[in-house]
Design a protein around this motif. Structure first.
Motif, PDB file in Angstrom:
ATOM      1  N   LEU A  33       2.494 -52.972   1.084  1.00 34.51           N
ATOM      2  CA  LEU A  33       2.842 -52.376   2.372  1.00 34.51           C
ATOM      3  C   LEU A  33       3.474 -51.011   2.119  1.00 34.51           C
ATOM      4  O   LEU A  33       4.462 -50.913   1.391  1.00 34.51           O
ATOM      5  N   VAL A  34       2.907 -49.985   2.732  1.00 36.80           N
ATOM      6  CA  VAL A  34       3.428 -48.629   2.611  1.00 36.80           C
ATOM      7  C   VAL A  34       4.121 -48.291   3.925  1.00 36.80           C
ATOM      8  O   VAL A  34       3.474 -48.165   4.969  1.00 36.80           O
ATOM      9  N   HIS A  35       5.434 -48.184   3.892  1.00 42.85           N
ATOM     10  CA  HIS A  35       6.217 -47.891   5.090  1.00 42.85           C
ATOM     11  C   HIS A  35       6.390 -46.379   5.205  1.00 42.85           C
ATOM     12  O   HIS A  35       6.928 -45.743   4.295  1.00 42.85           O
ATOM     13  N   LEU A  36       5.919 -45.804   6.315  1.00 48.13           N
ATOM     14  CA  LEU A  36       5.989 -44.363   6.525  1.00 48.13           C
ATOM     15  C   LEU A  36       7.245 -43.996   7.298  1.00 48.13           C
ATOM     16  O   LEU A  36       7.823 -44.814   8.009  1.00 48.13           O
ATOM     17  N   LYS A  37       7.660 -42.744   7.161  1.00 44.73           N
ATOM     18  CA  LYS A  37       8.878 -42.272   7.812  1.00 44.73           C
ATOM     19  C   LYS A  37       8.744 -42.221   9.328  1.00 44.73           C
ATOM     20  O   LYS A  37       9.755 -42.185  10.033  1.00 44.73           O
ATOM     21  N   ASN A  38       7.490 -42.185   9.841  1.00 43.28           N
ATOM     22  CA  ASN A  38       7.307 -42.168  11.290  1.00 43.28           C
ATOM     23  C   ASN A  38       7.350 -43.566  11.894  1.00 43.28           C
ATOM     24  O   ASN A  38       7.118 -43.748  13.082  1.00 43.28           O
ATOM     25  N   GLY A  39       7.631 -44.584  11.063  1.00 44.17           N
ATOM     26  CA  GLY A  39       7.766 -45.943  11.557  1.00 44.17           C
ATOM     27  C   GLY A  39       6.533 -46.805  11.408  1.00 44.17           C
ATOM     28  O   GLY A  39       6.597 -48.021  11.589  1.00 44.17           O
ATOM     29  N   SER A  40       5.395 -46.216  11.087  1.00 51.03           N
ATOM     30  CA  SER A  40       4.169 -46.998  10.939  1.00 51.03           C
ATOM     31  C   SER A  40       4.054 -47.561   9.522  1.00 51.03           C
ATOM     32  O   SER A  40       4.809 -47.194   8.617  1.00 51.03           O
ATOM     33  N   THR A  41       3.096 -48.462   9.344  1.00 51.92           N
ATOM     34  CA  THR A  41       2.905 -49.143   8.056  1.00 51.92           C
ATOM     35  C   THR A  41       1.431 -49.186   7.708  1.00 51.92           C
ATOM     36  O   THR A  41       0.580 -49.419   8.583  1.00 51.92           O
ATOM     37  N   LEU A  42       1.124 -48.946   6.449  1.00 49.52           N
ATOM     38  CA  LEU A  42      -0.236 -49.089   5.943  1.00 49.52           C
ATOM     39  C   LEU A  42      -0.249 -50.243   4.947  1.00 49.52           C
ATOM     40  O   LEU A  42       0.733 -50.494   4.246  1.00 49.52           O
ATOM     41  N   GLU A  43      -1.394 -50.941   4.879  1.00 50.78           N
ATOM     42  CA  GLU A  43      -1.498 -52.093   3.993  1.00 50.78           C
ATOM     43  C   GLU A  43      -2.731 -51.953   3.129  1.00 50.78           C
ATOM     44  O   GLU A  43      -3.811 -51.579   3.601  1.00 50.78           O
ATOM     45  N   GLY A  44      -2.579 -52.220   1.855  1.00 49.64           N
ATOM     46  CA  GLY A  44      -3.712 -52.153   0.958  1.00 49.64           C
ATOM     47  C   GLY A  44      -3.268 -51.883  -0.467  1.00 49.64           C
ATOM     48  O   GLY A  44      -2.076 -51.934  -0.798  1.00 49.64           O
ATOM     49  N   VAL A  67       3.370 -37.806  -0.369  1.00 50.39           N
ATOM     50  CA  VAL A  67       4.508 -38.551  -0.906  1.00 50.39           C
ATOM     51  C   VAL A  67       5.737 -38.369  -0.018  1.00 50.39           C
ATOM     52  O   VAL A  67       6.496 -39.316   0.214  1.00 50.39           O
ATOM     53  N   ASP A  68       5.929 -37.160   0.516  1.00 53.38           N
ATOM     54  CA  ASP A  68       7.117 -36.890   1.335  1.00 53.38           C
ATOM     55  C   ASP A  68       7.130 -37.667   2.637  1.00 53.38           C
ATOM     56  O   ASP A  68       8.181 -37.773   3.276  1.00 53.38           O
ATOM     57  N   ASP A  69       5.960 -38.198   3.070  1.00 56.89           N
ATOM     58  CA  ASP A  69       5.891 -38.956   4.322  1.00 56.89           C
ATOM     59  C   ASP A  69       6.177 -40.436   4.129  1.00 56.89           C
ATOM     60  O   ASP A  69       6.232 -41.186   5.098  1.00 56.89           O
ATOM     61  N   VAL A  70       6.356 -40.873   2.893  1.00 54.05           N
ATOM     62  CA  VAL A  70       6.519 -42.300   2.587  1.00 54.05           C
ATOM     63  C   VAL A  70       8.000 -42.646   2.494  1.00 54.05           C
ATOM     64  O   VAL A  70       8.757 -42.014   1.745  1.00 54.05           O
ATOM     65  N   ALA A  71       8.409 -43.651   3.284  1.00 61.87           N
ATOM     66  CA  ALA A  71       9.795 -44.120   3.233  1.00 61.87           C
ATOM     67  C   ALA A  71       9.999 -45.138   2.117  1.00 61.87           C
ATOM     68  O   ALA A  71      11.065 -45.215   1.530  1.00 61.87           O
ATOM     69  N   GLY A  72       8.956 -45.912   1.827  1.00 58.64           N
ATOM     70  CA  GLY A  72       9.063 -46.909   0.766  1.00 58.64           C
ATOM     71  C   GLY A  72       7.780 -47.700   0.632  1.00 58.64           C
ATOM     72  O   GLY A  72       6.935 -47.717   1.539  1.00 58.64           O
TER      73      GLY A  72
END
Length: 477
Positions: A33-44, A67-72
């Protein structure tokens, strides 16, 4: 993995491949799970490539994320296809919940259902799809978090138009809190209301909430990318944030969207005059200067027909122009004389610094010369000669004179300000002006076009300007 072809032949190998594929489809699958700084999440599956992450979902689609857009990044446990389908449906719902592209959402749901056919999540997706298809069939449009028919939307626009008029009246009276409350009510009912966003930006700017004002105008620009008053106001905000080149780029868009708008051109004149010297060779600065020159030439001819003439970033009447030119010449002569005196004072300060350094070296030499070693090896220190104290006294006098000259420079700077302020109408104020409520865009379906879009080059009296402080010589160190 390699599949060995034994005595059972290709048929056996095919059966093994099918069994393997079935296991991959129904068995456990790894996904992050890739958590973005805008609150959305990508999976893969996540791969790092220099300054970006590449996320590959279960359908093989790749999404590139800076990379700068990724919260975790959350490393998930092993998950089966049903879990992935359920998680995918949640992600899909979040992605489309604010979308107005109904056909696009329908297409995404169809692809999801095809991908996870047979899973419980696909059956749930079928229900969602039916809702979106119903919206398409009935021609519904999104307004905030509601869906309504075109007739209902038109009625809402008519209701909010009256509220916005009330907010404009309050804004003009300086009653910002009351105006903001009315605008907030409009935006609660219709968060994308263009008139409400425009007034919200103006109110926030008047309240000196510059970052929030910028966000409001940027949201409005997303809907109306060629609305000149919005672009002008966004440029003013960017300039306030010292993002000079970004402001010039938006001014360039504003002049392209609405050529020969006097207020925008006047703002550009102010911006180009105030642009730091080290940024004047930037491509956007040169492009904007060229566009300004072209439009200002045309506007100057049209304004001259009404008896108005360019004076820096302002406009003045013909007779006043001659008076201003004469006053400018007189002020320039006085400033030139003052500048010459200023330069002479600075030169004297530099000479004093040199004399002080030379005298200090003399003192060091005297200190060195009064010590010697006698025949018995003893260090003898003689009394300081009178010349030593004379040099010290001279250094004190020089330092006192230097302090007096520094004070004189400050007095001359103040005198320069006073002289410049005697100009009846300054060429430049250092201020860039917002386009006020008259530039407010009308929502789609409103009865009339926005005032600022009904453009013609004005010949009425330009607004009064405020005097600005002149440029002054730098303080010597």
């Amino acid at each position: 993995m390699s599949i060995m072809y034994g005595g059972h032949g290709k048929g056996c190998a095919m059966k093994r491949w099918l069994a393997l594929a079935a296991g991959l489809l129904s068995g456990p699958v790894h996904a992050d799970l890739v958590h973005l700084k805008n609150g959305s999440t990508l999976e893969g599956t996540v791969r790092r490539q220099e300054s970006v992450f590449v996320v590959i979902d279960s359908a093989g689609r790749q999404t590139t994320v800076p990379v700068d857009d990724v919260a975790g990044i959350e490393k998930t446990t092993v998950r089966n296809a049903a879990d992935l389908a359920a998680s995918g449906l949640l992600s899909l719902r979040r992605a489309v919940e604010n979308s107005e592209d109904v056909p696009g959402v329908i297409d995404r749901y169809k692809r999801f259902i095809e991908q996870y056919r047979g899973q419980a999540a696909a059956a749930e997706a079928e229900k969602d799809l039916a809702v979106w298809q119903d919206r398409l069939a009935r021609g519904l449009v999104r307004v905030g978090d509601r869906w309504m028919t075109a007739e209902e939307r038109k009625a809402l626009v008519e209701r909010t138009a009256g509220r916005l008029g009330e907010a404009v009246d309050l804004l003009k009276q300086g009653r910002l809190r009351e105006a903001d409350a009315v605008v907030a009510a409009v935006l609660d009912a219709d968060p994308r209301n263009v008139g409400g966003l425009y007034l919200r930006g103006l109110i926030l700017y008047r309240q000196d909430q510059i970052p929030a004002a910028r966000r409001a105008f940027e949201q409005l620009r997303e809907q109306l990318p060629e609305h000149a008053p919005t672009l002008n106001n966004l440029a003013v905000v960017l300039w306030r944030q010292n993002q000079h080149l970004a402001a010039l780029a938006v001014y360039d868009q504003a002049l392209a969207a609405q050529p020969r708008n006097r207020q925008i051109i006047d703002n550009v004149a102010e911006a180009l005059n105030a642009l730091p010297a080290d940024r004047r060779d930037a491509p956007i600065a040169k492009r904007l200067a060229q566009r300004f020159a072209e439009q200002n030439e045309t506007m100057s001819r049209e304004m001259a027909a009404g008896g108005w003439f360019r004076w820096g970033a302002a406009w003045v009447r013909g007779p006043q122009l001659e008076e201003l030119k004469q006053a400018e010449a007189e002020i320039k002569a006085r400033r030139d004389a003052l500048s010459e005196q200023y330069d002479q004072t600075e030169a004297r300060i530099r000479r004093i610094d040199q004399e002080i350094n030379e005298n200090e070296r003399v003192l060091v030499q005297i200190e060195t010369d009064r010590r010697y070693v006698d025949a018995r090896g003893r260090i003898i220190t003689l009394a300081l000669p009178n010349s030593y104290y004379a040099v010290e006294d001279n250094i004190r006098k020089l330092r006192l004179e230097r302090q007096e000259l520094i004070l004189k420079l400050e007095q001359m700077r103040q005198q320069a300000r006073a002289i410049q302020q005697q100009m009846p109408v300054p060429k430049f104020t250092g201020l860039q002006q917002m386009i006020g409520p008259e530039g407010m865009p009308q929502p789609q379906g409103a009865a009339s076009a926005p005032v600022a879009q009904q453009h013609s080059t004005p010949v009425a009296e330009p607004p009064a300007t405020l005097p600005a402080l002149p440029e002054l010589p730098p303080r010597p160190q």
